[in-house]
Write a protein that holds these residues in place. Structure first.
Motif, short mmCIF file in Angstrom:
data_model
loop_
_atom_site.label_atom_id
_atom_site.label_comp_id
_atom_site.label_asym_id
_atom_site.label_seq_id
_atom_site.Cartn_x
_atom_site.Cartn_y
_atom_site.Cartn_z
N PHE A 75 101.68 31.27 -35.74
CA PHE A 75 100.69 31.85 -36.64
C PHE A 75 100.66 33.38 -36.53
O PHE A 75 99.68 34.00 -36.95
N ALA A 76 101.71 33.98 -36.00
CA ALA A 76 101.78 35.43 -35.90
C ALA A 76 102.14 36.04 -37.25
O ALA A 76 102.96 35.48 -37.99
N LEU A 77 101.54 37.20 -37.59
CA LEU A 77 101.88 37.86 -38.84
C LEU A 77 103.31 38.37 -38.81
O LEU A 77 104.01 38.35 -39.83
N ASN A 78 103.76 38.84 -37.65
CA ASN A 78 105.14 39.30 -37.48
C ASN A 78 105.74 38.53 -36.32
O ASN A 78 105.31 38.68 -35.18
N ARG A 79 106.73 37.70 -36.62
CA ARG A 79 107.29 36.84 -35.58
C ARG A 79 108.39 37.51 -34.79
O ARG A 79 108.96 36.91 -33.88
N HIS A 80 108.71 38.77 -35.09
CA HIS A 80 109.63 39.54 -34.28
C HIS A 80 108.90 40.06 -33.04
O HIS A 80 107.67 40.15 -33.00
N GLU A 81 109.69 40.45 -32.03
CA GLU A 81 109.08 40.95 -30.80
C GLU A 81 108.39 42.28 -31.00
O GLU A 81 107.39 42.58 -30.36
N GLY A 82 108.93 43.14 -31.86
CA GLY A 82 108.36 44.45 -32.10
C GLY A 82 108.12 44.69 -33.59
O GLY A 82 107.85 43.75 -34.34
N ILE A 83 108.23 45.96 -34.00
CA ILE A 83 107.96 46.32 -35.40
C ILE A 83 109.14 46.99 -36.07
O ILE A 83 109.04 47.40 -37.23
N ASP A 84 110.29 47.12 -35.38
CA ASP A 84 111.48 47.65 -36.06
C ASP A 84 112.00 46.68 -37.10
O ASP A 84 112.69 47.08 -38.04
N ARG A 85 111.72 45.42 -36.93
CA ARG A 85 112.01 44.41 -37.95
C ARG A 85 110.70 43.73 -38.32
O ARG A 85 109.97 43.25 -37.44
N LEU A 86 110.37 43.72 -39.61
CA LEU A 86 109.11 43.18 -40.10
C LEU A 86 109.34 41.87 -40.81
O LEU A 86 110.39 41.64 -41.42
N ASP A 87 108.34 41.02 -40.72
CA ASP A 87 108.42 39.65 -41.23
C ASP A 87 107.68 39.59 -42.57
O ASP A 87 106.45 39.49 -42.60
N GLY A 88 108.42 39.73 -43.69
CA GLY A 88 107.78 39.76 -45.00
C GLY A 88 108.00 38.49 -45.80
O GLY A 88 108.56 37.50 -45.34
N GLY A 89 107.51 38.52 -47.05
CA GLY A 89 107.63 37.37 -47.94
C GLY A 89 106.40 36.49 -47.93
O GLY A 89 105.46 36.68 -47.14
N LEU A 90 106.42 35.52 -48.80
CA LEU A 90 105.32 34.55 -48.91
C LEU A 90 105.66 33.33 -48.06
O LEU A 90 106.74 32.76 -48.18
N ARG A 91 104.71 32.94 -47.20
CA ARG A 91 104.95 31.77 -46.37
C ARG A 91 103.63 31.08 -46.04
O ARG A 91 102.56 31.70 -46.11
N ALA A 92 103.77 29.83 -45.66
CA ALA A 92 102.63 29.03 -45.23
C ALA A 92 102.96 28.42 -43.87
O ALA A 92 104.05 27.86 -43.69
N ASN A 93 102.04 28.54 -42.95
CA ASN A 93 102.20 27.97 -41.62
C ASN A 93 101.20 26.83 -41.46
O ASN A 93 100.01 26.99 -41.78
N VAL A 94 101.67 25.70 -41.02
CA VAL A 94 100.79 24.54 -40.84
C VAL A 94 100.95 24.02 -39.42
O VAL A 94 102.03 24.10 -38.82
N GLY A 95 99.86 23.53 -38.87
CA GLY A 95 99.91 22.99 -37.53
C GLY A 95 98.80 21.99 -37.31
O GLY A 95 97.81 21.95 -38.06
N LEU A 96 98.97 21.17 -36.31
CA LEU A 96 97.95 20.19 -35.93
C LEU A 96 97.73 20.31 -34.44
O LEU A 96 98.65 20.12 -33.63
N HIS A 97 96.49 20.67 -34.07
CA HIS A 97 96.11 20.82 -32.67
C HIS A 97 95.24 19.64 -32.26
O HIS A 97 94.28 19.30 -32.97
N MET A 98 95.54 19.03 -31.13
CA MET A 98 94.78 17.88 -30.64
C MET A 98 94.45 18.08 -29.17
O MET A 98 95.28 18.58 -28.40
N ASN A 99 93.24 17.68 -28.79
CA ASN A 99 92.81 17.80 -27.41
C ASN A 99 91.94 16.61 -27.05
O ASN A 99 91.06 16.21 -27.82
N TRP A 100 92.18 16.08 -25.88
CA TRP A 100 91.37 14.99 -25.34
C TRP A 100 91.07 15.34 -23.89
O TRP A 100 91.96 15.47 -23.07
N SER A 101 89.79 15.55 -23.59
CA SER A 101 89.37 15.97 -22.26
C SER A 101 88.35 14.99 -21.72
O SER A 101 87.43 14.57 -22.45
#
Length: 767
Positions: free
Chosen positions: A550-576
């Motif tokens: 869910f990072a806006l820029n999935r590169h380690e730094g900012i010399d390469r930027l992560d552009g374009g239209l995208r959708a990130n989906v995930g499912l988080h589950m916890n049982w305590s």
């Protein structure tokens, strides 16, 4: 016999005893100046029925007192307590001879020193206010649980205790069997305790283990256990068979310069190469501290033989290293410092076991750092010295001259959002490679809010902007098709993230959470041909995992930027439930724009990214499991996986680890890359497993570990450690064997054997 006198009677009687003692111990010349004020003070306390303080020159308590006027003897009996000048004497009976000025104490005699040390004796004679003393059957309790005993002891001028047949130990004495020998003890013909300089010297000394002599020292000196810092020789280090040094010995000397600084000199004599003189200087000031560590040696070893390279025989001869670390406070918000690390060569560091050998580089920097309310600023310069000469060329390493970093995180504004500002600017110079300057500014505004049905939303507006001026772009690490360029880039991004947790409380007291997460990110397309003119200093590798889903820029730094239209989906589950839990996350990214310059095997080279996942499983206190993975969206092939498992109790525990990556992040250390093109090793999969077994039972602990490269079917390292520790002794034996190659040197083995006698020191033996 129980005492039946009333409290008032005891108080009145003891006060008269104090007055008599004050008069009897004072010489005639001091009767007016010292004894009469003391008597008047005692009388005043008696009238007020208040206890006498221990600040008086001489005072005592006793159950009874008798006077022999014919022989000028005063005898106190029963729970006698006498104190003067911070020294306290306890005894069953004390007889004071007014003619000779000698006080004889008998029965459960003890002296409590001002520093807290306690001396016991069966008989003791004292003069001159306890400054002169003779003791028989002396026992002493020192700081740090130290225990000292002697047949007899003589104190001179309150500064020196000379003991005959002395025994010292820091071990506990068995209460049921007090005559049983302790775990270890120093047994000396004579010993001298210097009370003024806090040091104990032993002569004709045996080291006993369980009452059996195992070592002999004609002379041995050690600081008093209460001393934190004192000049003198430290315990030497001995190695009978080191791979590079042969047989060698060190004899460190520690010098306390003043209350804020000290130095340690460490000469080293070796049978296989030249001598070395090392040292360390430390200074702790009110506004900071700094440490200097270094050595000079005459290294006669042949330099490393690296495939395809000619050995540099200039490295034979005078060698050395220097490490400096400083940190100073300018004011309450700013501090500055430096870390300087230099060595003549990696061969020298290998030969003399200098700390830092085995790293790729030695890093040096100088910095100015400031902290404010929500703000951080740092200005620094950085330089690198290459150590892994088999694959690193010194002329290709950068000099950062300088780098500036600024971060600010604001308070909530009128719209309920928070603004953050970041800047990361630098000037980088390489003698043989890309040299470039960068100015950057990143703005981020987050606005969280809650919706109906328990939904949690986060709206983000983010802008990255950079300006570059670069030279030699066609060299390392960019390898672009242009030589020089001045360019810029900017990428505005808008994102909306939804977390929708569903919570269920169980009757057993546990909780279950199922949390769908959806994020939509919109930004102009990035990458492609524009990257040919932009240097890349901080985004050389991209690893798409659950942490960057869910990072806006999935590169380690900012010399390469992560552009374009995208959708990130995930499912988080916890049982305590109680201290037990299961936590898992699985997710994927769908991107409309595919950056053609994305790194191979990054997991982001298609419209549907790899599937990333993570699970943490703690069903009991004897099991802990964490695993992460990345899988191909279409074939399910594993592109990345790592895991860590720990099973067992303190008595027996097994720890295992595993990592798989489509490219080898540690290819520098692969002995198989000595080929015409070592870069090909980068694309070899990394497939590695580790296994460790440990056990701890009472005072014993032991462990073994192994690390194996499954891709090459070779061991990386193995090792073992065994130790025993009780209240006064530590035994430690460790062994490590490395199979990899560093700077042309094949793997080696090392053994460390050490005996630590608490309050005395550590005897290390290396191999």
């Amino acid at each position: 016999m129980p005492r039946t006198r009333s409290a008032a009677a005891r108080t009145g009687r003891r006060l008269s005893h104090r007055a008599a003692l004050a008069a009897s111990l004072c010489p005639p010349a001091l009767v007016v100046t010292l004894c009469l004020p003391a008597s008047a003070q005692i009388a005043m306390h008696a009238g007020n029925a208040a206890p006498v303080t221990r600040d008086e020159p001489v005072t005592f308590q006793a159950d009874s007192v008798s006077y022999d006027t014919h022989h000028a003897l005063v005898t106190w009996s029963g729970h006698v307590t006498i104190w003067q000048n911070g020294h306290i004497l306890l005894a069953d009976q004390v007889t004071y001879d007014r003619n000779t000025g000698v006080a004889a104490a008998r029965g459960h005699v003890a002296i409590i020193e001002p520093d807290g040390q306690v001396l016991f004796a069966t008989y003791m004679e004292l003069t001159q206010g306890m400054r002169q003393a003779v003791m028989t059957d002396m026992r002493g309790i020192l700081a740090m649980n130290g225990k000292l005993a002697a047949n007899g002891s003589r104190r001179t001028d309150g500064k020196v205790n000379v003991m005959s047949r002395a025994v010292y130990t820091a071990c506990k004495i068995c209460a049921q069997h007090p005559d049983r020998p302790p775990f270890w003890q120093l047994r000396s013909y004579s010993a001298t305790q210097d009370l003024e300089h806090k040091r104990i010297e032993y002569e004709d000394t045996y080291l006993d283990m369980f009452g059996i002599p195992v070592g002999y020292l004609p002379y041995f000196s050690t600081p008093d256990p209460s001393v934190k810092r004192q000049s003198g020789f430290l315990l030497s280090s001995l190695s009978p068979n080191d791979k590079n040094l042969g047989t060698y010995v060190t004899l460190p000397y520690y010098w306390v310069i003043d209350g804020q600084s000290d130095a340690t000199l460490v000469p080293l004599i070796s049978s296989s190469t030249g001598p070395q003189l090392g040292g360390q200087y430390r200074n702790l000031m009110n506004f900071g501290r700094f440490t200097l560590t270094g050595a000079v040696a005459y290294d006669t070893h042949t330099p490393s033989l690296i495939a395809g390279q000619v050995p540099d025989y200039k490295e034979i001869g005078l060698s050395g290293y220097g490490y400096a670390k400083a940190d100073f406070d300018w004011n309450q918000n700013w501090h500055y410092g430096a870390n300087i690390n230099l060595a003549s060569s990696s061969d020298y560091m290998r030969d003399y076991r200098v700390s830092g050998y085995g790293n790729d580089v030695l890093t040096s920097n100088a910095y100015l750092e400031g902290f404010g309310i929500g703000a951080y600023s740092r200005l620094e310069t950085i330089a690198y010295q290459g150590l892994n000469t088999g694959v690193i060329n010194q002329s290709e390493l950068p000099y950062v001259l300088p780098r500036y970093k600024y971060s600010f995180f604001g308070e909530p504004d009128a719209l309920g959002g928070r603004l953050s500002v970041d800047s990361n600017d630098f000037n980088i110079y390489r003698p043989n490679g890309v040299s470039d300057e960068r100015a950057s500014l990143s703005l981020n505004w987050d606005r969280p809010f809650r919706g109906a049905l328990g939904t949690m939303w986060l709206f983000t507006i983010h802008v990255d902007s950079e300006v570059y001026n670069a030279h030699k772009l066609d060299l390392t690490p960019a390898y672009s098709n242009v030589n020089a360029a001045t360019t810029s880039q900017a990428l505005p991004t808008a994102a909306l993230k939804l977390n929708w947790p569903f919570l269920r409380t169980l009757k057993s007291g546990g909780t279950q959470i199922v949390e769908p997460i959806v994020q939509v990110i919109a930004a102009p397309n990035s990458g492609n041909s524009i990257n040919d003119h932009i240097p890349n200093e901080d985004s050389l590798d991209t690893e798409f995992t659950d942490t960057s889903l869910f990072a806006l820029n999935r590169h380690e730094g900012i010399d390469r930027l992560d552009g374009g239209l995208r959708a990130n989906v995930g499912l988080h589950m916890n049982w305590s439930w109680g201290a037990k839990s299961i936590d898992a996350l699985v997710g994927e990214s769908y991107q409309e724009h595919v950056d053609q310059n994305q790194i191979i095997n990054s997991g982001l080279t298609s419209h549907a990214s790899d599937i990333v996942s993570r699970i943490s499983f703690v069903p009991a206190n004897w099991l802990d499991l964490t695993a992460r993975g990345r899988f191909d969206h279409f074939t399910g092939q594993v592109h990345f996986a790592d895991g860590l498992i720990s099973v067992g109790t303190n008595l027996f525990r097994v720890t295992g680890g595993y990592i798989y990556n489509q490219h080898d992040l540690y290819y520098y250390y692969d002995s198989s890359i000595r080929t015409a093109d070592p870069q090909l090793a980068y694309f070899e999969p990394q497939n590695e497993a580790t296994l460790g077994i440990s056990s701890r039972w009472r005072q014993y602990r032991a462990s073994v570990f192994g690390r194996r490269d499954l891709a090459t079917n070779q061991n990386v390292a193995i090792g073992a450690d065994a130790a025993y520790e009780n209240d006064c002794f530590i035994f430690d034996l460790s062994y490590v064997k490395r199979y990899t190659t560093i700077s042309g040197e094949s793997g080696d083995s090392s053994i460390l054997f050490s005996l630590t006698f608490k309050t005395i020191g550590t005897f290390p033996v290396n191999g």
